[in-house]
Motif scaffolding. Sequence first.
Motif, PDB file in Angstrom:
ATOM      1  N   LEU A  95      -8.401  -3.119  -7.005  1.00  0.00           N
ATOM      2  CA  LEU A  95      -7.279  -3.606  -6.666  1.00  0.00           C
ATOM      3  C   LEU A  95      -6.800  -2.881  -5.239  1.00  0.00           C
ATOM      4  O   LEU A  95      -6.448  -3.299  -4.265  1.00  0.00           O
ATOM      5  CB  LEU A  95      -6.226  -3.314  -7.784  1.00  0.00           C
ATOM      6  CG  LEU A  95      -4.953  -4.023  -7.379  1.00  0.00           C
ATOM      7  CD1 LEU A  95      -5.213  -5.373  -7.527  1.00  0.00           C
ATOM      8  CD2 LEU A  95      -3.916  -3.707  -8.625  1.00  0.00           C
ATOM      9  N   SER A  96      -6.863  -1.362  -5.173  1.00  0.00           N
ATOM     10  CA  SER A  96      -6.133  -0.731  -4.170  1.00  0.00           C
ATOM     11  C   SER A  96      -7.175  -0.009  -3.640  1.00  0.00           C
ATOM     12  O   SER A  96      -7.087   1.033  -2.600  1.00  0.00           O
ATOM     13  CB  SER A  96      -5.238   0.280  -4.790  1.00  0.00           C
ATOM     14  OG  SER A  96      -5.700   1.177  -5.502  1.00  0.00           O
ATOM     15  N   CYS A  97      -8.611  -0.387  -3.500  1.00  0.00           N
ATOM     16  CA  CYS A  97      -9.724   0.050  -2.843  1.00  0.00           C
ATOM     17  C   CYS A  97      -9.921  -0.474  -1.491  1.00  0.00           C
ATOM     18  O   CYS A  97      -9.483  -1.621  -0.965  1.00  0.00           O
ATOM     19  CB  CYS A  97     -11.090   0.034  -3.532  1.00  0.00           C
ATOM     20  SG  CYS A  97     -10.782   1.007  -5.124  1.00  0.00           S
ATOM     21  N   GLN A 104     -10.033  -4.802  -2.873  1.00  0.00           N
ATOM     22  CA  GLN A 104      -8.869  -5.760  -2.348  1.00  0.00           C
ATOM     23  C   GLN A 104      -7.902  -5.091  -1.183  1.00  0.00           C
ATOM     24  O   GLN A 104      -7.189  -5.957  -0.639  1.00  0.00           O
ATOM     25  CB  GLN A 104      -8.123  -6.209  -3.555  1.00  0.00           C
ATOM     26  CG  GLN A 104      -9.185  -6.854  -4.526  1.00  0.00           C
ATOM     27  CD  GLN A 104      -8.268  -7.412  -5.745  1.00  0.00           C
ATOM     28  OE1 GLN A 104      -7.542  -8.304  -5.654  1.00  0.00           O
ATOM     29  NE2 GLN A 104      -8.879  -6.826  -6.695  1.00  0.00           N
ATOM     30  N   GLY A 105      -7.875  -4.150  -0.988  1.00  0.00           N
ATOM     31  CA  GLY A 105      -7.048  -3.448  -0.002  1.00  0.00           C
ATOM     32  C   GLY A 105      -5.643  -3.436  -0.521  1.00  0.00           C
ATOM     33  O   GLY A 105      -4.725  -3.483   0.435  1.00  0.00           O
ATOM     34  N   LEU A 110       0.796  -0.946  -6.392  1.00  0.00           N
ATOM     35  CA  LEU A 110       0.493  -2.075  -7.317  1.00  0.00           C
ATOM     36  C   LEU A 110      -0.607  -1.444  -8.277  1.00  0.00           C
ATOM     37  O   LEU A 110      -0.775  -1.864  -9.597  1.00  0.00           O
ATOM     38  CB  LEU A 110      -0.377  -3.208  -6.572  1.00  0.00           C
ATOM     39  CG  LEU A 110       0.884  -4.008  -5.911  1.00  0.00           C
ATOM     40  CD1 LEU A 110       0.196  -5.249  -5.144  1.00  0.00           C
ATOM     41  CD2 LEU A 110       1.990  -4.597  -6.891  1.00  0.00           C
ATOM     42  N   ASN A 111      -1.552  -0.499  -7.999  1.00  0.00           N
ATOM     43  CA  ASN A 111      -2.227   0.062  -8.844  1.00  0.00           C
ATOM     44  C   ASN A 111      -1.622   0.899  -9.809  1.00  0.00           C
ATOM     45  O   ASN A 111      -2.006   0.864 -11.137  1.00  0.00           O
ATOM     46  CB  ASN A 111      -3.401   1.066  -7.970  1.00  0.00           C
ATOM     47  CG  ASN A 111      -4.743   1.106  -8.543  1.00  0.00           C
ATOM     48  OD1 ASN A 111      -5.491   0.160  -9.195  1.00  0.00           O
ATOM     49  ND2 ASN A 111      -5.005   2.171  -8.939  1.00  0.00           N
ATOM     50  N   VAL A 156     -16.238   0.872  -6.761  1.00  0.00           N
ATOM     51  CA  VAL A 156     -15.371  -0.040  -6.564  1.00  0.00           C
ATOM     52  C   VAL A 156     -15.241  -1.485  -7.451  1.00  0.00           C
ATOM     53  O   VAL A 156     -14.299  -1.794  -7.716  1.00  0.00           O
ATOM     54  CB  VAL A 156     -15.289  -0.585  -5.024  1.00  0.00           C
ATOM     55  CG1 VAL A 156     -14.075  -1.516  -4.995  1.00  0.00           C
ATOM     56  CG2 VAL A 156     -14.843   0.713  -4.115  1.00  0.00           C
ATOM     57  N   SER A 157     -16.363  -1.835  -7.520  1.00  0.00           N
ATOM     58  CA  SER A 157     -16.703  -3.053  -8.409  1.00  0.00           C
ATOM     59  C   SER A 157     -16.563  -2.851  -9.860  1.00  0.00           C
ATOM     60  O   SER A 157     -16.097  -3.782 -10.667  1.00  0.00           O
ATOM     61  CB  SER A 157     -18.046  -3.584  -8.269  1.00  0.00           C
ATOM     62  OG  SER A 157     -18.947  -2.905  -8.774  1.00  0.00           O
TER      63      SER A 157
END
Length: 595
Positions: A95-97, A104-105, A110-111, A156-157
């Motif tokens: 989500l915030s990576c 998803q940057g 939001l994370n 990340v995944s």
Amino acid sequence: MPQYNPPLRDIQFVIHELLEANKTLAALPNYQDIDKETINQIIEEAGKFASEVAFPLNQIGDKEGCTRNEDGSVITPKGFKEAYQQYVDGGWPSLSCDPQYGGQGLPQLLNTVLYETLNSANQSWTMYPGLSHGAYECLHAHGTDEQKKVYLEKLVSGHWTGTMCLTEPQCGTDLGILKTKADPLADGTYSITGTKIFISSGEHDLAENIVHLVLARLPDAPKGTKGISLFAVPKYLINSDGTLGARNQVTCGSLEHKMGIHGNATCVMNFDGAIGTLVGEPHKGLNAMFVMMNAARLGVGMQSLGLTEVAYQNSAAYAKERLQMRSLTGAKEPEKAADPIIVHPDVRRMLLTQRAYAEGARAFAYWVALMIDTELNHPNEDVRKDTADMVTLLTPIVKAFLTDNAFAATNEGMQVFGGHGYIAEWGMEQYVRDARINMIYEGTNTIQSLDLLGRKVLGDMGAKLRKFGKLVEAFIDEQGVRKEMQEFIDPLADIATKVEKLTKEIGMKAMMNHEEVGAAAVPYLRTVGHLVYAYLFARMAKIALNNKASGDSFYEAKLATARFYFEKLLPETAMLIRQARAGSKSLMAMPADLF
């Protein structure tokens, strides 16, 4: 029989009305295109995953716990693996990576919302992906290009998970006496040997590989914390083409039998010549690990926010249904055998304590998350520095104040349930047990208090604290002329002045006797924590007053909660300030052999 409904209305209130997050995000190049609708859609989906997938497994995980096989492998409770796969398939780990590594940057804010809902639903399960995100952040900040290439896309995944391996049998907070050693090998890697304890998510069956971030000493390491290095040690070695190779020499020696968080595998990890690679510079491992440690401290705050919220929801639902006695002012539901216990003043005190601590924690945690987004992304260097100072100041308060309050809130919830609170099927006693660990790990709350007072406040002669004080002062100046705000502004101004005076007093004493810091630190942190909450509740009260004419009962409840906080919870500071001022004399007078 517990229940959990994501508090979407209050989440949206904090993000859009209190923080006006879109205004902040619009100034950050990476987030300028994120609108209110996108934010709402993400938090709704996060809440749905938490309530529908993670929450039904919470009591299962508590009852079953984890199982260690003879070969050292660990099986997580029924349903945990499948839920984790759904989490990965949904793209939630990314989500915030950083998009460079498949992320998803999206903002840290939001994370943070995601992790609040997940922790309300199932703290034990959430620790697996939560620690992985911390490992990602550490390697993203300090890893070599090769380490980033090997590890980041997998973390990340969510296909790989991560841990932080610090604690040893002889050292917890005092990492300067750790013994795990790292011997250089001819190919540039290192052989890691030692034992780490209390390693959350240390071994499990959720992902195909686990990346352990391990603190260890090189042969030429100086003594103390200046001789600690950090290493990335995978469960399975990685071939040159990125596929998994042989099993590394790292195993789970045993599982800890714990009071709570049973669904998470808390492991004794044995490193027997395991192959690892150096992260960052030699002997500067703590600098690199602090990225993960600070992330973990904020994460533990989110665990406690989650538990506070879910405990409140279940307490309130029970109090509306449980019939016991009559109201002191006469029967409220005379057609029934007794009134619901929510009519009783002390039950309402317990419920409002829970609610105020939940709403205060949400506002505080989201505010800090938004500041982290600013710190990492704002184009102006001065803004980044000022925001970083604020995050540095507030991080130990997030960890300690939120976790103290969560334990109090879950205990209040157990009391609301009475005898049923002691019974497992109602779920409340699990929340009490799970909340208790949060005050201990990732640096005990005493350590956080020493960090706040000793390093973050006195360490720079109060410069960071004054930056926060200016925000409070500006709000007081702006709102102090409004008659309807006096009930909030007056106590806010009072506690702000008292914190300023207390800080100066302790600073003067500390110059003569360093033990004064240790004696005052815990009540001092709680006092400053209340100053933060008073500031945020006053801001929330302003918004509620501005919307009072709308007829929306949400604002009526917000105003009532703010009034309760100022009248019933903030006065704790009178006792705390007296305790802090009392000094160290009575604590240190008794000889150790008389204890």
